[in-house]
Motif scaffolding. Sequence first.
Motif, mmCIF file in Angstrom:
data_model
loop_
_atom_site.group_PDB
_atom_site.id
_atom_site.type_symbol
_atom_site.label_atom_id
_atom_site.label_comp_id
_atom_site.label_asym_id
_atom_site.label_seq_id
_atom_site.Cartn_x
_atom_site.Cartn_y
_atom_site.Cartn_z
ATOM 1 N N VAL A 3 0.865 -1.183 0.000
ATOM 2 C CA VAL A 3 0.000 0.000 0.000
ATOM 3 C C VAL A 3 0.897 1.227 0.000
ATOM 4 O O VAL A 3 1.762 1.361 0.857
ATOM 5 N N MET A 4 0.715 2.094 -0.985
ATOM 6 C CA MET A 4 1.509 3.316 -1.051
ATOM 7 C C MET A 4 0.659 4.455 -0.493
ATOM 8 O O MET A 4 -0.503 4.608 -0.840
ATOM 9 N N THR A 5 1.298 5.229 0.386
ATOM 10 C CA THR A 5 0.598 6.344 1.019
ATOM 11 C C THR A 5 1.609 7.425 1.347
ATOM 12 O O THR A 5 2.761 7.354 0.960
ATOM 13 N N LYS A 6 1.178 8.418 2.089
ATOM 14 C CA LYS A 6 2.059 9.522 2.480
ATOM 15 C C LYS A 6 1.990 9.705 3.985
ATOM 16 O O LYS A 6 0.982 9.449 4.623
ATOM 17 N N THR A 7 3.098 10.198 4.520
ATOM 18 C CA THR A 7 3.132 10.529 5.943
ATOM 19 C C THR A 7 2.420 11.864 6.129
ATOM 20 O O THR A 7 2.142 12.569 5.140
ATOM 21 N N ASP A 12 6.535 9.999 0.867
ATOM 22 C CA ASP A 12 5.982 8.743 0.366
ATOM 23 C C ASP A 12 6.416 7.598 1.264
ATOM 24 O O ASP A 12 7.582 7.499 1.661
ATOM 25 N N ILE A 13 5.497 6.676 1.568
ATOM 26 C CA ILE A 13 5.814 5.458 2.313
ATOM 27 C C ILE A 13 5.065 4.295 1.665
ATOM 28 O O ILE A 13 4.083 4.484 0.956
ATOM 29 N N VAL A 14 5.577 3.118 1.931
ATOM 30 C CA VAL A 14 4.955 1.898 1.433
ATOM 31 C C VAL A 14 4.736 0.976 2.621
ATOM 32 O O VAL A 14 5.629 0.766 3.438
ATOM 33 N N ILE A 15 3.552 0.423 2.697
ATOM 34 C CA ILE A 15 3.223 -0.529 3.752
ATOM 35 C C ILE A 15 3.181 -1.915 3.110
ATOM 36 O O ILE A 15 2.496 -2.126 2.112
ATOM 37 N N LEU A 16 3.969 -2.837 3.679
ATOM 38 C CA LEU A 16 4.077 -4.192 3.134
ATOM 39 C C LEU A 16 3.575 -5.220 4.127
ATOM 40 O O LEU A 16 3.670 -5.014 5.347
#
Length: 138
Positions: A3-7, A12-16
Amino acid sequence: MPVMTKTPKGDDIVILARKEYDQLIAAAGEDAADAEAARRALDRLKKGEHSLTSAEMDDLLAAKTPLAFYRKRAGLTQAALAHRAGIAQGFLSEIEAGRKSGDVQTLCRIAGLLKISLDDLVVPKASIDTPRKRKTRR
């Protein structure tokens, strides 16, 4: 699935999933090990250690023993190499065919004459009796 999102600050951050993360960490470890192996190989080449072309590697793997390959690569007959190594041609023939192993001192002399390491000549007995196969890369 990542899941790509933003802080909150907009980075940009990615949740795995844990499994995906673990796979990435394992792959990074393999990459680091491969890079270290490549660095060591380059160091050996800089020190003058020989390397083989792809065709030479095929010939080495097809040879009965490494000695047979390296002797031919050096352009020497069995008689010439045996004479230089101070052994009988028949004895060299038996070593080359894998019927005799030769003592360490003799193998060291032969390796020196062929400008290779002793490790290049020595193969486990089981691999002499079993056809060698070329390793394939991933």
